[in-house]
Design a protein around this motif. Sequence first.
Motif, PDB file in Angstrom:
ATOM      1  N   ASP A  31     -31.279  59.879 -39.056  1.00 22.97           N
ATOM      2  CA  ASP A  31     -31.644  61.158 -38.436  1.00 22.97           C
ATOM      3  C   ASP A  31     -30.439  61.782 -37.731  1.00 22.97           C
ATOM      4  OD1 ASP A  31     -33.377  63.265 -37.891  1.00 22.97           O
ATOM      5  OD2 ASP A  31     -34.011  62.415 -35.968  1.00 22.97           O
ATOM      6  N   ALA A  32     -29.325  61.802 -38.455  1.00 27.15           N
ATOM      7  CA  ALA A  32     -28.073  62.318 -37.892  1.00 27.15           C
ATOM      8  C   ALA A  32     -27.463  63.339 -38.840  1.00 27.15           C
ATOM      9  CB  ALA A  32     -27.097  61.170 -37.660  1.00 27.15           C
ATOM     10  N   MET A  33     -26.535  64.116 -38.310  1.00 29.34           N
ATOM     11  CA  MET A  33     -25.717  65.018 -39.108  1.00 29.34           C
ATOM     12  C   MET A  33     -24.304  64.449 -39.071  1.00 29.34           C
ATOM     13  SD  MET A  33     -27.156  68.784 -38.121  1.00 29.34           S
ATOM     14  CE  MET A  33     -26.728  69.546 -39.695  1.00 29.34           C
ATOM     15  N   VAL A  34     -23.513  64.785 -40.081  1.00 29.01           N
ATOM     16  CA  VAL A  34     -22.174  64.224 -40.164  1.00 29.01           C
ATOM     17  C   VAL A  34     -21.180  65.336 -40.503  1.00 29.01           C
ATOM     18  CG1 VAL A  34     -22.462  63.531 -42.580  1.00 29.01           C
ATOM     19  CG2 VAL A  34     -20.822  62.329 -41.164  1.00 29.01           C
ATOM     20  N   ASP A  35     -19.994  65.271 -39.906  1.00 27.92           N
ATOM     21  CA  ASP A  35     -18.969  66.273 -40.194  1.00 27.92           C
ATOM     22  C   ASP A  35     -18.166  65.844 -41.427  1.00 27.92           C
ATOM     23  OD1 ASP A  35     -16.080  65.217 -39.173  1.00 27.92           O
ATOM     24  OD2 ASP A  35     -17.702  64.373 -37.958  1.00 27.92           O
ATOM     25  N   GLY A  36     -17.432  66.772 -41.997  1.00 27.42           N
ATOM     26  CA  GLY A  36     -16.711  66.537 -43.236  1.00 27.42           C
ATOM     27  C   GLY A  36     -15.652  65.465 -43.160  1.00 27.42           C
ATOM     28  N   TRP A  37     -14.900  65.410 -42.066  1.00 23.52           N
ATOM     29  CA  TRP A  37     -13.826  64.411 -41.976  1.00 23.52           C
ATOM     30  C   TRP A  37     -14.397  63.015 -41.775  1.00 23.52           C
ATOM     31  CZ3 TRP A  37      -9.668  65.567 -44.252  1.00 23.52           C
ATOM     32  CH2 TRP A  37      -9.245  66.892 -44.298  1.00 23.52           C
ATOM     33  N   THR A  38     -15.506  62.900 -41.067  1.00 22.46           N
ATOM     34  CA  THR A  38     -16.174  61.608 -40.948  1.00 22.46           C
ATOM     35  C   THR A  38     -16.701  61.178 -42.315  1.00 22.46           C
ATOM     36  OG1 THR A  38     -16.759  62.011 -38.640  1.00 22.46           O
ATOM     37  CG2 THR A  38     -18.061  60.363 -39.814  1.00 22.46           C
ATOM     38  N   MET A  39     -17.244  62.153 -43.057  1.00 25.35           N
ATOM     39  CA  MET A  39     -17.706  61.873 -44.416  1.00 25.35           C
ATOM     40  C   MET A  39     -16.556  61.357 -45.280  1.00 25.35           C
ATOM     41  SD  MET A  39     -20.278  64.503 -46.304  1.00 25.35           S
ATOM     42  CE  MET A  39     -20.385  65.674 -44.979  1.00 25.35           C
ATOM     43  N   TYR A  67     -23.214  68.455 -41.384  1.00 29.22           N
ATOM     44  CA  TYR A  67     -23.970  68.519 -42.632  1.00 29.22           C
ATOM     45  C   TYR A  67     -25.085  67.487 -42.629  1.00 29.22           C
ATOM     46  CZ  TYR A  67     -19.743  70.969 -43.935  1.00 29.22           C
ATOM     47  OH  TYR A  67     -18.692  71.845 -43.953  1.00 29.22           O
ATOM     48  N   ARG A  68     -26.162  67.832 -43.356  1.00 25.07           N
ATOM     49  CA  ARG A  68     -27.305  66.933 -43.488  1.00 25.07           C
ATOM     50  C   ARG A  68     -28.010  67.249 -44.796  1.00 25.07           C
ATOM     51  NH1 ARG A  68     -31.051  64.046 -40.235  1.00 25.07           N
ATOM     52  NH2 ARG A  68     -33.174  64.246 -41.010  1.00 25.07           N
ATOM     53  N   LEU A  69     -28.449  66.215 -45.504  1.00 20.19           N
ATOM     54  CA  LEU A  69     -29.259  66.450 -46.694  1.00 20.19           C
ATOM     55  C   LEU A  69     -30.570  67.103 -46.292  1.00 20.19           C
ATOM     56  CD1 LEU A  69     -28.902  63.170 -48.785  1.00 20.19           C
ATOM     57  CD2 LEU A  69     -28.269  65.470 -49.516  1.00 20.19           C
ATOM     58  N   SER A 111     -28.043  71.162 -45.489  1.00 18.37           N
ATOM     59  CA  SER A 111     -28.082  72.187 -44.448  1.00 18.37           C
ATOM     60  C   SER A 111     -26.865  71.949 -43.556  1.00 18.37           C
ATOM     61  CB  SER A 111     -29.377  72.093 -43.640  1.00 18.37           C
ATOM     62  OG  SER A 111     -29.511  70.816 -43.057  1.00 18.37           O
ATOM     63  N   THR A 112     -26.412  73.015 -42.922  1.00 17.60           N
ATOM     64  CA  THR A 112     -25.219  72.911 -42.085  1.00 17.60           C
ATOM     65  C   THR A 112     -25.460  73.608 -40.758  1.00 17.60           C
ATOM     66  OG1 THR A 112     -24.198  74.964 -42.855  1.00 17.60           O
ATOM     67  CG2 THR A 112     -23.754  72.979 -44.136  1.00 17.60           C
ATOM     68  N   GLN A 113     -24.690  73.204 -39.779  1.00 19.35           N
ATOM     69  CA  GLN A 113     -24.677  73.891 -38.484  1.00 19.35           C
ATOM     70  C   GLN A 113     -23.391  73.523 -37.770  1.00 19.35           C
ATOM     71  OE1 GLN A 113     -28.223  72.071 -36.685  1.00 19.35           O
ATOM     72  NE2 GLN A 113     -26.914  71.143 -35.144  1.00 19.35           N
ATOM     73  N   TRP A 114     -22.995  74.381 -36.853  1.00 13.72           N
ATOM     74  CA  TRP A 114     -21.828  74.082 -36.033  1.00 13.72           C
ATOM     75  C   TRP A 114     -22.241  73.133 -34.932  1.00 13.72           C
ATOM     76  CZ3 TRP A 114     -17.135  75.038 -37.604  1.00 13.72           C
ATOM     77  CH2 TRP A 114     -16.929  76.077 -38.507  1.00 13.72           C
ATOM     78  N   GLU A 115     -21.362  72.212 -34.595  1.00 12.16           N
ATOM     79  CA  GLU A 115     -21.663  71.306 -33.492  1.00 12.16           C
ATOM     80  C   GLU A 115     -21.750  72.135 -32.209  1.00 12.16           C
ATOM     81  OE1 GLU A 115     -18.930  68.025 -32.517  1.00 12.16           O
ATOM     82  OE2 GLU A 115     -17.342  69.470 -32.397  1.00 12.16           O
ATOM     83  N   PRO A 116     -22.541  71.670 -31.253  1.00 10.75           N
ATOM     84  CA  PRO A 116     -22.639  72.415 -29.996  1.00 10.75           C
ATOM     85  C   PRO A 116     -21.273  72.565 -29.338  1.00 10.75           C
ATOM     86  CG  PRO A 116     -24.267  70.653 -30.097  1.00 10.75           C
ATOM     87  CD  PRO A 116     -23.355  70.474 -31.280  1.00 10.75           C
ATOM     88  N   VAL A 117     -21.137  73.582 -28.523  1.00  5.53           N
ATOM     89  CA  VAL A 117     -19.890  73.809 -27.790  1.00  5.53           C
ATOM     90  C   VAL A 117     -19.591  72.561 -26.978  1.00  5.53           C
ATOM     91  CG1 VAL A 117     -18.797  75.202 -25.998  1.00  5.53           C
ATOM     92  CG2 VAL A 117     -20.280  76.279 -27.693  1.00  5.53           C
ATOM     93  N   ASN A 118     -18.349  72.151 -27.012  1.00  2.00           N
ATOM     94  CA  ASN A 118     -17.962  70.962 -26.258  1.00  2.00           C
ATOM     95  C   ASN A 118     -16.853  71.320 -25.292  1.00  2.00           C
ATOM     96  OD1 ASN A 118     -15.265  70.519 -27.490  1.00  2.00           O
ATOM     97  ND2 ASN A 118     -16.491  70.339 -29.343  1.00  2.00           N
ATOM     98  N   ASP A 119     -16.646  70.451 -24.351  1.00  2.00           N
ATOM     99  CA  ASP A 119     -15.576  70.716 -23.387  1.00  2.00           C
ATOM    100  C   ASP A 119     -14.320  69.922 -23.728  1.00  2.00           C
ATOM    101  OD1 ASP A 119     -17.182  68.548 -22.812  1.00  2.00           O
ATOM    102  OD2 ASP A 119     -16.929  68.680 -20.654  1.00  2.00           O
TER     103      ASP A 119
END
Length: 111
Positions: free
Chosen positions: A24-32, A74-76, A57-65
């Motif tokens: 139940d996670a999303m993964v970024d491209g470089w981690t992939m 990304y997520r299937l 499906s895709t989304q931007w990660e939340p704003v981080n500090d």
Amino acid sequence: MPSLTPTGPLLDVLEVLIDAYTADAMVDGWTMARRARRPGPVVYNVIDQLEDADWVSTQWEPVNDRNRDRRRLYRLKPSAIASARALVRETAPVRHATPRPGLAHGRTATA
């Protein structure tokens, strides 16, 4: 919807996305790329194919500090998970019997 050709890079990326979906996670491209042991440009080409096929499906990660740019996650899609698992399962005997390029026969890559 375009059909997907089951190439090694596609199947490696699908395995990473299936694992992320199960967790139940999303993964970024470089981690992939790291988990699939594939170069970033190859992984992003596969992601484009999966987006065209409407499998992710895709989304931007939340704003981080942190002092870095936000990552695209990304997520299937639920509608694609059964097809993704079937595609990986159908090719598993052939894929695991063939050594990966760049690896000596009988050796495995490390994470």
